[in-house]
Write a protein that holds these residues in place. Structure first.
Motif, PDB file in Angstrom:
ATOM      1  N   LEU A  67      46.608  44.787  37.342  1.00 37.52           N
ATOM      2  CA  LEU A  67      47.423  45.764  38.050  1.00 37.52           C
ATOM      3  C   LEU A  67      47.687  45.384  39.495  1.00 37.52           C
ATOM      4  N   GLU A  68      46.725  44.730  40.134  1.00 33.64           N
ATOM      5  CA  GLU A  68      46.880  44.432  41.558  1.00 33.64           C
ATOM      6  C   GLU A  68      46.018  43.240  41.941  1.00 33.64           C
ATOM      7  N   PHE A  69      46.526  42.428  42.856  1.00 30.86           N
ATOM      8  CA  PHE A  69      45.766  41.310  43.414  1.00 30.86           C
ATOM      9  C   PHE A  69      46.165  41.176  44.870  1.00 30.86           C
ATOM     10  N   SER A  70      45.185  41.199  45.771  1.00 27.35           N
ATOM     11  CA  SER A  70      45.488  41.107  47.199  1.00 27.35           C
ATOM     12  C   SER A  70      44.535  40.140  47.888  1.00 27.35           C
ATOM     13  N   VAL A  71      45.029  39.542  48.969  1.00 28.30           N
ATOM     14  CA  VAL A  71      44.250  38.628  49.796  1.00 28.30           C
ATOM     15  C   VAL A  71      44.289  39.163  51.221  1.00 28.30           C
ATOM     16  N   ASP A  72      43.117  39.512  51.757  1.00 24.45           N
ATOM     17  CA  ASP A  72      43.026  40.125  53.084  1.00 24.45           C
ATOM     18  C   ASP A  72      43.965  41.321  53.213  1.00 24.45           C
ATOM     19  N   GLY A  73      44.036  42.124  52.146  1.00 25.61           N
ATOM     20  CA  GLY A  73      44.844  43.337  52.157  1.00 25.61           C
ATOM     21  C   GLY A  73      46.314  43.134  51.851  1.00 25.61           C
ATOM     22  N   GLU A  74      46.753  41.904  51.668  1.00 21.75           N
ATOM     23  CA  GLU A  74      48.161  41.615  51.373  1.00 21.75           C
ATOM     24  C   GLU A  74      48.347  41.403  49.873  1.00 21.75           C
ATOM     25  N   SER A  75      49.142  42.270  49.238  1.00 20.85           N
ATOM     26  CA  SER A  75      49.371  42.171  47.798  1.00 20.85           C
ATOM     27  C   SER A  75      50.167  40.916  47.455  1.00 20.85           C
ATOM     28  N   ARG A  76      49.802  40.291  46.359  1.00 20.26           N
ATOM     29  CA  ARG A  76      50.488  39.085  45.895  1.00 20.26           C
ATOM     30  C   ARG A  76      51.251  39.362  44.600  1.00 20.26           C
ATOM     31  N   PRO A  77      52.408  38.734  44.419  1.00 17.88           N
ATOM     32  CA  PRO A  77      53.171  38.915  43.175  1.00 17.88           C
ATOM     33  C   PRO A  77      52.362  38.443  41.968  1.00 17.88           C
ATOM     34  N   ILE A  78      52.546  39.127  40.846  1.00 12.87           N
ATOM     35  CA  ILE A  78      51.829  38.814  39.613  1.00 12.87           C
ATOM     36  C   ILE A  78      52.834  38.379  38.550  1.00 12.87           C
ATOM     37  N   ARG A  79      52.598  37.243  37.926  1.00 15.21           N
ATOM     38  CA  ARG A  79      53.447  36.760  36.832  1.00 15.21           C
ATOM     39  C   ARG A  79      52.646  36.822  35.528  1.00 15.21           C
ATOM     40  N   ARG A  80      53.317  37.274  34.473  1.00 12.19           N
ATOM     41  CA  ARG A  80      52.655  37.436  33.171  1.00 12.19           C
ATOM     42  C   ARG A  80      53.337  36.574  32.112  1.00 12.19           C
ATOM     43  N   SER A  81      52.530  35.923  31.295  1.00 12.92           N
ATOM     44  CA  SER A  81      53.038  35.179  30.149  1.00 12.92           C
ATOM     45  C   SER A  81      52.290  35.640  28.905  1.00 12.92           C
ATOM     46  N   GLN A  82      52.951  35.573  27.752  1.00 16.22           N
ATOM     47  CA  GLN A  82      52.396  36.093  26.509  1.00 16.22           C
ATOM     48  C   GLN A  82      52.557  35.074  25.393  1.00 16.22           C
ATOM     49  N   VAL A 104      38.268  34.584  52.881  1.00 17.11           N
ATOM     50  CA  VAL A 104      39.213  35.692  52.769  1.00 17.11           C
ATOM     51  C   VAL A 104      38.570  36.794  51.935  1.00 17.11           C
ATOM     52  N   ARG A 105      39.164  37.986  52.034  1.00 16.66           N
ATOM     53  CA  ARG A 105      38.725  39.127  51.236  1.00 16.66           C
ATOM     54  C   ARG A 105      39.695  39.293  50.078  1.00 16.66           C
ATOM     55  N   ILE A 106      39.203  39.124  48.867  1.00 19.84           N
ATOM     56  CA  ILE A 106      40.030  39.228  47.667  1.00 19.84           C
ATOM     57  C   ILE A 106      39.704  40.519  46.929  1.00 19.84           C
ATOM     58  N   ARG A 107      40.751  41.171  46.445  1.00 20.50           N
ATOM     59  CA  ARG A 107      40.593  42.385  45.652  1.00 20.50           C
ATOM     60  C   ARG A 107      41.529  42.308  44.456  1.00 20.50           C
ATOM     61  N   HIS A 108      41.000  42.573  43.284  1.00 22.60           N
ATOM     62  CA  HIS A 108      41.871  42.652  42.120  1.00 22.60           C
ATOM     63  C   HIS A 108      41.430  43.800  41.222  1.00 22.60           C
ATOM     64  N   VAL A 109      42.429  44.425  40.601  1.00 23.35           N
ATOM     65  CA  VAL A 109      42.216  45.594  39.752  1.00 23.35           C
ATOM     66  C   VAL A 109      42.806  45.306  38.377  1.00 23.35           C
ATOM     67  N   CYS A 110      42.006  45.482  37.343  1.00 22.58           N
ATOM     68  CA  CYS A 110      42.443  45.274  35.970  1.00 22.58           C
ATOM     69  C   CYS A 110      42.262  46.560  35.167  1.00 22.58           C
ATOM     70  N   ARG A 111      43.076  46.687  34.142  1.00 21.30           N
ATOM     71  CA  ARG A 111      42.901  47.776  33.181  1.00 21.30           C
ATOM     72  C   ARG A 111      42.783  47.168  31.794  1.00 21.30           C
ATOM     73  N   THR A 112      41.782  47.634  31.038  1.00 23.53           N
ATOM     74  CA  THR A 112      41.596  47.161  29.682  1.00 23.53           C
ATOM     75  C   THR A 112      41.105  48.328  28.826  1.00 23.53           C
ATOM     76  N   VAL A 113      40.796  48.062  27.589  1.00 18.83           N
ATOM     77  CA  VAL A 113      40.297  49.097  26.691  1.00 18.83           C
ATOM     78  C   VAL A 113      39.048  48.589  25.988  1.00 18.83           C
TER      79      VAL A 113
END
Length: 208
Positions: A67-82, A104-113
Motif C-alpha cells: 500500500l505504501e513505501f516511503s524513504v525519510d517520509g517521502e512516498s515512492r511510486p509503486i509498480r506491480r507485475s502479475q 535513511v528511515r524506511i516505512r512500508h505498509v502491506c495488506r494481506t489475508v
C-alpha cells in the motif's frame, strides 16, 4: 475460501537502515521453489508464501498488496507485475542514497489475508535488527485468546505486555533492546471466540 473465513492483516514496518540496494521488491508467490529462491535475495526482496491449498490466490491484489513505501517520509511510486504463480511490487530507494552510503528511515505498509482456521501468524526478521518493538492489534477480530512464543537468537529477553482487560482495545506488544539475528521471529497463536470454552458457574451459585 470465503472472506468471512479470513482475517484482513495490515503490516507496517518502520526502521532505520543503510540501504545496499537501490530497488526493493515485495513478492507474494504460491510456488515453494520460487519462494526459496526469492529468500536468497534478502534484503533486496521480501517474499510472502501463500500456498494454493489455502484457496487464496497469491497473484491477486486482494490477497496481497503493497500500500505504501516511503524513504525519510517521502512516498515512492509503486509498480506491480502479475503472473500465474504470484505478483511483485517494485519501488526505488534511490541510487544516490546507496552510493552515498547514508542511513535513511524506511516505512512500508502491506495488506494481506490469513485463514482464521490457521490459528497462528508468524513474523520473521530478514536481516540483523537492533531494538525491536512489535505490536499486534486484534481489537476488531473474533479472537478470544492470543498467546506469543518466540524463536529469538539474542542475549536479551523479549518483554511482552498487553492492554489491561478493563480497556476496550486488545493489543499485545513485544519489545527487545538488543540485537536479533536474521530468521529470528515471533509466533502469535489464537483461539477464536467460537472455540473458547463456555464459562463455568461459580461454586455456590444457584440457577435462575
Amino acid at each position: 475460501m470465503k472472506h468471512e473465513d479470513l482475517f484482513d492483516i495490515f503490516v507496517e514496518w518502520e526502521y532505520t537502515t543503510v540501504p545496499s540496494h537501490a530497488v526493493r521488491k515485495f513478492a507474494c508467490v504460491s510456488d515453494r521453489d520460487e519462494f526459496y529462491e526469492l529468500m536468497t535475495d534478502i534484503p533486496a526482496t521480501w517474499a510472502w508464501f501463500m500456498p494454493e491449498r489455502t484457496g487464496v490466490s497469491a497473484a491477486e491484489a486482494a490477497s496481497f498488496e503493497l500500500l505504501e513505501f516511503s524513504v525519510d517520509g517521502e512516498s515512492r511510486p509503486i509498480r506491480r507485475s502479475q503472473r500465474k504463480t504470484g505478483q511483485t511490487y517494485t519501488v526505488s530507494v534511490g541510487d544516490d542514497i546507496v552510493h552515498a552510503g547514508r542511513s535513511v528511515r524506511i516505512r512500508h505498509v502491506c495488506r494481506t489475508v490469513g485463514a482464521k482456521s490457521a490459528h497462528r501468524l508468524f513474523t520473521e526478521l530478514p536481516a540483523p535488527t537492533r531494538g525491536l518493538s512489535l505490536e499486534l492489534d486484534y481489537t476488531q477480530t473474533d479472537i478470544a485468546h492470543l498467546s506469543v512464543t518466540d524463536a529469538v537468537t539474542s542475549l536479551s529477553k523479549p518483554r511482552i505486555t498487553r492492554i489491561p482487560e478493563q480497556f476496550a482495545g486488545r493489543e499485545v506488544q513485544v519489545d527487545l533492546d538488543g540485537w536479533l539475528m536474521p530468521r529470528s521471529g515471533f509466533t502469535f497463536v489464537w483461539t477464536l471466540s467460537s472455540e473458547a470454552p463456555a464459562p463455568t458457574k461459580q461454586a455456590g451459585s444457584k440457577a435462575a
